[in-house]
Design an enzyme around this catalytic site. Structure first.
Site, short mmCIF file in Angstrom:
data_model
loop_
_atom_site.label_atom_id
_atom_site.label_comp_id
_atom_site.label_asym_id
_atom_site.label_seq_id
_atom_site.Cartn_x
_atom_site.Cartn_y
_atom_site.Cartn_z
CB SER A 144 -0.90 0.00 1.24
OG SER A 144 -1.52 1.26 1.43
CE1 TYR A 157 -3.10 -1.81 5.68
CE2 TYR A 157 -2.80 0.50 5.11
CZ TYR A 157 -3.10 -0.80 4.74
OH TYR A 157 -3.39 -1.08 3.43
#
Length: 272
Positions: A144, A157
Site C-alpha cells: 500500500s 498499518y
C-alpha cells in the site's frame, strides 16, 4: 512455457473473499491454475469458489482461517500438503479502524503485525523452497502507498506495509534468478468493499455501496498485476501512484511525513 505450467498447478490466495483477492484468484483460474482460497468467512469463500468453478472449470479449495491466529501458517501448510503450490498471493491486511495509535488497544496493532508481516513471511518460507527446486513459480505480496511514509491513524498499518514492500524486494533479490518471480504490488486508493465501508463511516460516501472518489477499479489493478509479474521487485499500481512516488522522491523524509499527515487529516471526514 504456458502460464499454468510456470505458475501452477495450484495457487494459494490469502485474502480471497472479495476485492482484489477474489479478482486475482479468478484471474489465475482463467489462466488454467487451480486455486486455494484463504480467508476467515467460510460462506463468502464458498460463494467465490462456486463462481470460479462455474466460470472457469478450475478446481478450488477453501480454507476458512483467521489470518491473525498464531498457528495459521502451520494450519495452511497442513491443509495444502497434498497440493503442488506454484503461486502464492498475499493480499490480506486492510486496516478497518483508521484511528490514532493510542486510541486502539495494543492487541489491534499486534494482530496487524501478525497478519501483515508474520504470516506472509511464514507462508513464503514454507512454499518458496519447492518453487526454487523446480525452477519456476510466483509470489505476489500486495502493499500500500501507506507504507511509503509514516502518517497519523495508520501507524501500525503503514509500518506493516513498509515491511511488506521491503520483504518482497529482498525476496526478489534472492529468488528471481532461481526462476521464481516475486512482485510487491503497491496499491493506492482502490474501490474495494473494505474501502467503501471505511469511506461510508468517514462520511465520504452517502451509501455503503457508493463509488469512492479517485479510486482505481479492481479490474484495472488486477490487469496491471498480471501484466507485470516479471517486472519485480516492486510495481506501483496506477499513474497516480507512480506520479506520487516521483514527487516524494524530491522531498525530505520530514516533508513526506508532513504531506501524509495533511492527507490523513483530510481523510478523517467532515465531522472529525
Amino acid at each position: 512455457m504456458t502460464f499454468a505450467a510456470k505458475y501452477g498447478p495450484w495457487a494459494l490466495i490469502a485474502g480471497a473473499s472479495d476485492g482484489v483477492g477474489a479478482a486475482f484468484a479468478a484471474g489465475l483460474a482463467e489462466r488454467g491454475v487451480n486455486v486455494v482460497l484463504l480467508a476467515r468467512r467460510p460462506k463468502v469463500l464458498d460463494s467465490v469458489a462456486a463462481e470460479i468453478e462455474s466460470r472457469t472449470g478450475a478446481q478450488t479449495r477453501t480454507l476458512a482461517i483467521d489470518l491473525t491466529a498464531p498457528d495459521v501458517a502451520t494450519r495452511v501448510a497442513e491443509a495444502t500438503s497434498d497440493l503442488e503450490i506454484g503461486f502464492l498471493v498475499y493480499c490480506a491486511g486492510a486496516d478497518p479502524n483508521y484511528a490514532p495509535f493510542l486510541d486502539n488497544p495494543i492487541g489491534a496493532a499486534e494482530a496487524m503485525v501478525q497478519r501483515n508481516c508474520m504470516v506472509p513471511m511464514q507462508l513464503c518460507h514454507h512454499f518458496a523452497p519447492a518453487m526454487v527446486k523446480r525452477g519456476s513459480g510466483g509470489i505476489v505480496i500486495f502493499g500500500s502507498g501507506a507504507g511509503l511514509a509514516g502518517a497519523p491513524n495508520i501507524v501500525a498499518y503503514g509500518a506493516t506495509k513498509a515491511f511488506d514492500m521491503v520483504f518482497a524486494e529482498a525476496l526478489w533479490a534472492e529468488l528471481h534468478d532461481k526462476g521464481v518471480d516475486v512482485l510487491g504490488l503497491i496499491l493506492g486508493k482502490t474501490n474495494t468493499p473494505a474501502l467503501r465501508e471505511l469511506e461510508y463511516r468517514r462520511g465520504h460516501l452517502g451509501a455503503p455501496d457508493g463509488l469512492p472518489v479517485d479510486a482505481a477499479s479492481v479490474d484495472d489493478v488486477i490487469a496491471e498485476a498480471f501484466a507485470n509479474l516479471t517486472n519485480g521487485p516492486t510495481w506501483m499500481v496506477g499513474e497516480d501512484m507512480r506520479a506520487a512516488l516521483q514527487m516524494i522522491a524530491s522531498l525530505t523524509r520530514r516533508q513526506v511525513v508532513e504531506l501524509f499527515t495533511q492527507a490523513a487529516a483530510a481523510a478523517m471526514g467532515p465531522d472529525r
